[in-house]
Design an enzyme around this catalytic site. Structure first.
Site, mmCIF file in Angstrom:
data_model
loop_
_atom_site.group_PDB
_atom_site.id
_atom_site.type_symbol
_atom_site.label_atom_id
_atom_site.label_comp_id
_atom_site.label_asym_id
_atom_site.label_seq_id
_atom_site.Cartn_x
_atom_site.Cartn_y
_atom_site.Cartn_z
ATOM 1 N N GLY A 50 -17.975 -45.944 19.808
ATOM 2 C CA GLY A 50 -17.621 -45.876 18.329
ATOM 3 C C GLY A 50 -17.626 -44.484 18.143
ATOM 4 N N SER A 51 -18.111 -44.003 16.458
ATOM 5 C CA SER A 51 -17.986 -42.705 15.767
ATOM 6 C C SER A 51 -18.586 -42.113 16.314
ATOM 7 C CB SER A 51 -18.148 -43.261 14.669
ATOM 8 O OG SER A 51 -16.273 -43.854 14.331
ATOM 9 N N VAL A 52 -19.933 -42.505 17.303
ATOM 10 C CA VAL A 52 -20.913 -41.418 17.075
ATOM 11 C C VAL A 52 -20.715 -40.168 18.687
ATOM 12 C CG1 VAL A 52 -22.795 -42.622 16.737
ATOM 13 C CG2 VAL A 52 -22.484 -42.405 19.535
#
Length: 485
Positions: A217-219
């Site tokens: 995801g956004s990491v």
């Protein structure tokens, strides 16, 4: 008459050479492999006649051998079993070994090549054979903080020292008790192994480094932003169009930001704002402009695809190849088929915290012989320099802003410099599987620093909560534990 004798002599010579060669091959070349072969039951049973060395964390034995009253002579014990289960692993009859027990088996049994002369001396002096102790880099307070903060939730926590690569915490949940594996009953060991193997929660898998890898995801935006800055074509002030939704090329699928709104009020948005607010659409546009090759190169620089042994074997994280434009855009915010271990995410953050230098992760502080001589004392090793010091400094500024006023505010620690990034990863768009909740970040205080990665798989009790609510406080607790120890 002489000719038949000559033929027989030649045949005997050939047979002797063959026998000599095969014996030499077995004793000199294949000895280590044969000794390590799990089918070699003689070696297995002989190993239980040796006082196996201890595994030690902060001066405390987390695996040790005590005398037993049976033919095996020694009984293995794990005093804090579930807390360190995925670190120590187990040494068993019939089901092999896992964790440090497996990776450092030769040192623990005293059969490593470096211990040959010590064992010869022990034999000559009549001393009982004994293995060496393995002291780990794990910080006991950080390990306990990870376990307490994660609790009964499914997930994993990794903490690294950015300066050395030392693994300070490695906790996977659900966990298990390794003590039943130390039973001297093969039937009992097999029973507990089958029970855990068939458990749908997969407690035997060390989620920090193995098993089914996670969508980041956004990491993953930490890596993509690093690639953009490294290219020299972008800065934190670079702007992108700011719609509330964006249709993927050659697809009817729409992508949206987590807020389901635009990334701020303006028609355009900077990379800095898109990063601290974790907006998908600007990063999808960025990924398409950068191209999958540039992102793949940056992923490789951070260690994706790398075969690591720390000394536990690590499943390599992967960034997909041969994608179309839509898939490239999805991969740019950690979806499509990007797969990672929490260790990999922690390594990425640690490199940024360490001015762009990535250290090789390591769990072994030193190996001590029974007489306390130091046999092995690993030195920190540089794995690579994935980003420049300037880019690392820019990334830290963005990550610290994310903690100050972005979507990672629950990682704040008074008096400590903290940078971080949250992430929410969709597991399967075709099902109602919950999203993975991520946090990665670092903390710095005086001359101490620590990088962490946290992933939590929500259950019915926390579905709907954000990464800032669930994952960031876990990261904060581990950072505090390291900096306060």
């Amino acid at each position: 008459m002489r000719r038949p004798i000559r033929r027989v002599s030649t045949l005997l010579l050939i047979m002797f050479v063959g026998l000599f060669g095969s014996s030499t091959m077995i004793q000199a070349v294949q000895a280590d492999a044969l000794q390590a072969d799990p089918r070699n039951t003689r070696t297995l049973y002989d190993s239980f006649a040796v006082e196996r060395g201890s595994i030690v964390v902060d001066g405390v034995q987390v695996a040790l051998s005590t005398p037993s009253n049976d033919e095996f002579e020694w009984q293995r014990e794990y005093p804090m079993g579930p807390l360190y289960a995925h670190v120590t692993g187990y040494n068993s009859l019939g089901q092999g070994s896992r964790g440090v027990e497996d990776a450092m088996n030769e040192e623990l049994t005293g059969t490593a090549n470096s211990q040959f002369f010590d064992q010869m001396l022990a034999t000559l002096t009549g001393e009982s054979p004994a293995g060496s102790s393995v002291e780990l880099t794990i910080d006991a307070q950080a390990q306990q903080a990870a376990a307490d903060a994660l609790g009964d939730r499914e997930g994993a926590v990794v903490a690294l020292d950015p300066d050395t690569g030392d693994v300070l915490a490695m906790y996977s949940s659900p966990t298990y008790d390794p003590n039943p594996f130390a039973s001297h009953s093969t039937a009992a060991v097999t029973e507990i192994y089958d029970q855990l193997l068939n458990d749908p929660d997969d407690p035997l898998f060390n989620r920090t480094i193995e098993g089914d890898l996670y969508f980041p995801g956004s990491v993953f935006k930490v890596l993509v932003l690093s690639a953009a800055l490294e290219s020299g074509r972008y800065t934190l002030d670079s702007e992108f169009d700011n719609p509330a939704e964006l249709q993927l090329p050659q697809s009817s699928r729409m992508i949206r930001n987590a807020s389901r709104e635009t990334c701020g009020p303006d028609e355009t948005v900077t990379l800095e704002t898109a990063f601290i607010l974790s907006c998908n659409i600007p990063f999808a546009q960025l990924g398409l402009e950068l191209g999958q090759d540039a992102i793949a190169q940056q992923a490789a620089a951070f260690g994706y695809g790398e075969q690591l042994e720390i000394p536990l074997r690590v499943t390599p994280s992967t960034y997909p190849a041969d994608m179309d434009d839509a898939q490239t855009m999805l991969s740019s915010f950690g979806q499509f088929d990007v797969r990672v271990t929490p260790l990999q995410i922690a390594m990425t953050t640690a490199a940024i915290a360490n001015d762009g230098t990535m250290m090789r992760p390591n769990m072994v502080d030193r190996v001590l012989a029974p007489n306390l001589d130091v046999i092995t004392d690993p030195e920190p090793t540089i794995l690579g320099n994935p980003v420049s010091a300037d880019v690392a400094a820019t990334m830290r500024a963005a990550m610290e802003l994310g903690v100050e006023e972005g979507l990672a505010t629950n990682a704040q620690i008074p008096g400590v410099r903290v940078g971080g990034k949250t992430g929410t990863a969709e597991n399967d768009a075709a099902t109602d599987a919950p999203f993975n909740l991520w946090f990665t970040g670092y903390g710095e205080l005086d001359d101490q620093s620590v990088a962490v990665a946290v992933v939590v798989v929500p259950d019915e009790n926390i579905v709907g909560d954000t990464s800032n609510v669930i994952a960031a406080p876990i990261g904060r607790a581990v950072i505090e534990a390291v900096l306060n120890s």
